[in-house]
Design an enzyme around this catalytic site. Structure first.
Site, PDB file in Angstrom:
ATOM      1  N   PRO A 115       0.829  -1.210   0.000  1.00 27.18           N
ATOM      2  CA  PRO A 115       0.000   0.000   0.000  1.00 27.18           C
ATOM      3  C   PRO A 115       0.859   1.254   0.000  1.00 27.18           C
ATOM      4  O   PRO A 115       1.849   1.338   0.726  1.00 27.18           O
ATOM      5  CB  PRO A 115      -0.798  -0.128   1.307  1.00 27.18           C
ATOM      6  CG  PRO A 115      -0.817  -1.585   1.590  1.00 27.18           C
ATOM      7  CD  PRO A 115       0.496  -2.116   1.101  1.00 27.18           C
ATOM      8  N   GLU A 116       0.500   2.211  -0.828  1.00 26.96           N
ATOM      9  CA  GLU A 116       1.206   3.491  -0.836  1.00 26.96           C
ATOM     10  C   GLU A 116       0.432   4.484   0.028  1.00 26.96           C
ATOM     11  O   GLU A 116      -0.641   4.181   0.546  1.00 26.96           O
ATOM     12  CB  GLU A 116       1.410   3.952  -2.280  1.00 26.96           C
ATOM     13  CG  GLU A 116       2.174   2.896  -3.091  1.00 26.96           C
ATOM     14  CD  GLU A 116       2.826   3.403  -4.359  1.00 26.96           C
ATOM     15  OE1 GLU A 116       3.160   4.604  -4.442  1.00 26.96           O
ATOM     16  OE2 GLU A 116       3.021   2.581  -5.288  1.00 26.96           O
ATOM     17  N   LYS A 138       3.178   5.440   5.104  1.00 22.66           N
ATOM     18  CA  LYS A 138       2.575   4.114   4.989  1.00 22.66           C
ATOM     19  C   LYS A 138       2.194   3.524   6.342  1.00 22.66           C
ATOM     20  O   LYS A 138       1.897   2.335   6.437  1.00 22.66           O
ATOM     21  CB  LYS A 138       3.553   3.175   4.275  1.00 22.66           C
ATOM     22  CG  LYS A 138       3.911   3.625   2.855  1.00 22.66           C
ATOM     23  CD  LYS A 138       4.893   2.678   2.210  1.00 22.66           C
ATOM     24  CE  LYS A 138       5.260   3.137   0.803  1.00 22.66           C
ATOM     25  NZ  LYS A 138       6.218   2.201   0.146  1.00 22.66           N
ATOM     26  N   ASN A 177       6.187   2.008  -5.280  1.00 24.97           N
ATOM     27  CA  ASN A 177       6.681   1.684  -6.605  1.00 24.97           C
ATOM     28  C   ASN A 177       5.978   2.440  -7.724  1.00 24.97           C
ATOM     29  O   ASN A 177       6.603   2.885  -8.686  1.00 24.97           O
ATOM     30  CB  ASN A 177       6.539   0.176  -6.844  1.00 24.97           C
ATOM     31  CG  ASN A 177       7.812  -0.450  -7.362  1.00 24.97           C
ATOM     32  OD1 ASN A 177       8.891   0.102  -7.167  1.00 24.97           O
ATOM     33  ND2 ASN A 177       7.703  -1.576  -8.020  1.00 24.97           N
ATOM     34  N   ARG A 202      13.229  -3.991  -6.131  1.00 27.20           N
ATOM     35  CA  ARG A 202      11.887  -3.571  -6.527  1.00 27.20           C
ATOM     36  C   ARG A 202      11.882  -3.246  -8.019  1.00 27.20           C
ATOM     37  O   ARG A 202      12.884  -2.778  -8.570  1.00 27.20           O
ATOM     38  CB  ARG A 202      11.437  -2.326  -5.734  1.00 27.20           C
ATOM     39  CG  ARG A 202      11.355  -2.529  -4.232  1.00 27.20           C
ATOM     40  CD  ARG A 202      10.296  -3.548  -3.838  1.00 27.20           C
ATOM     41  NE  ARG A 202       8.974  -3.178  -4.291  1.00 27.20           N
ATOM     42  CZ  ARG A 202       8.151  -2.344  -3.647  1.00 27.20           C
ATOM     43  NH1 ARG A 202       8.562  -1.771  -2.520  1.00 27.20           N
ATOM     44  NH2 ARG A 202       6.957  -2.081  -4.111  1.00 27.20           N
TER      45      ARG A 202
END
Length: 329
Positions: free
Chosen positions: A2-3, A52, A226, A319
């Site tokens: 989750p961002e 976050k 991301n 990532r």
């Protein structure tokens, strides 16, 4: 993972549905039994989202800190009072079981309402995370049966919240909560934007680390993951491998100011919308499909929307990183 926008949305739902209501807490999984015993019978008094992480205050100076990490999710069930300040989103980012709503779904389970409505209650179940689909079945029992590995259940007379798979779930004193928040980079929805800009600038300019990694460092700036990382770097036409201390000051400032713009859009719509200047039909299409929502994210091998060069996919600090080797040369 989750961002930041999704954690702010979850915090708003806690504010509307749990603050001021006595809770019964339990840990069906057993891994947070001691913490649940401390929380049961207490009343949430305030909720904070920083990047976050979410912090839920209970009476008697107890804070619950939750970091969802990659796999964490909150499942809500009951008489859900939706936040009127944000467009409700079904599937992975929001509400299910609503009636009479004009929703736009995409093939990943995300959607956004066409407009922001008044507060309304919906009987049903909800999942709020970045990775998992929502639940839209009607409840047949109350409280709902525990399904799977639930770390923490918070229950009021009308609402139930189940926490699954978090990276962190712990109780903190007020001083510990403040220390955790102080260790995080600036968040545009928490910090004064001008002060946050200076904090971000100071942190990024002294680092030899690639800017593509710095944007994901929660000690440098809070909430970027991301998707936003890839999109913000493209919007700035910035090579992700540029060391932070070599990025021109005006470009660093523009990155922060872009985050100030993009984060509230994500909170309001439930979608990580990063395309600008869309007409009404293009905007609706973008809300329905991430293929029309992003400049480079998940477009590996496809032509850049600006120059036509194939979008590159590589790994940076384990990532996935998407970028255009021409526009961001």
């Amino acid at each position: 993972m989750p961002e930041g926008h999704s954690v702010h949305r979850i915090a708003r739902q806690f504010d509307r549905n749990f603050v001021g209501r006595v809770v019964t807490a339990s840990s069906p999984q057993g891994r947070f039994a001691g913490g649940a015993a401390v929380l049961t019978g207490r009343t949430p008094t305030r909720v904070r989202a920083v990047g976050k992480q979410m912090f839920l205050e209970f009476d008697s100076d107890v804070w619950l800190r939750v970091h969802l990490g990659i796999y964490g999710a909150w499942d809500f069930a009951g008489e859900i009072l939706l936040d009127p300040t944000i467009a409700s989103a079904n599937g992975r980012m929001g509400q299910t079981g609503q009636r009479g709503t004009d929703a736009v779904f995409d093939d990943a389970g995300e959607n956004s309402l066409a407009s922001i409505g008044a507060p309304r209650r919906a009987r049903g179940a909800v999942r709020m995370s970045e990775q998992t689909r929502g639940l839209d079945e009607d409840l047949e029992e109350w409280p709902p049966a525990v399904v799977g590995q639930v770390r923490l259940r918070l229950l009021t007379e009308t609402m139930c919240a189940d926490l699954r798979g978090p990276t962190a779930c712990q109780l903190q004193t007020p001083d510990e909560m403040l220390a955790t928040v102080a260790s995080l980079g600036p968040d545009p929805l928490v910090d004064d934007p001008a002060a946050g800009e200076e904090r971000f600038l100071a942190a990024a300019r002294r680092k030899p680390t690639a800017i593509g990694q710095l944007l994901m460092d929660q000690k440098v700036v809070s909430g970027i993951g991301n998707v936003y990382r890839a999109e913000m770097l493209f919007r700035a036409r910035l090579n992700p491998h540029t060391p932070g201390r070599e990025v021109p000051e005006d470009v660093l400032r523009s990155l922060w100011r872009d985050w100030v713009v993009l984060l509230p859009i994500g909170v309001d719509t439930g979608q990580m919308m990063t395309m600008d200047g869309l007409d009404a039909e293009s905007y609706r299409r973008a809300m329905a499909s991430r293929d029309d929502r992003h400049w480079v994210y998940r477009r590996a091998g496809l032509p850049c929307r600006v120059c036509g060069t194939a979008i590159v996919l590589e790994e940076m600090a384990a990532r996935k990183l998407y970028w255009c080797p021409r526009c961001q040369a």
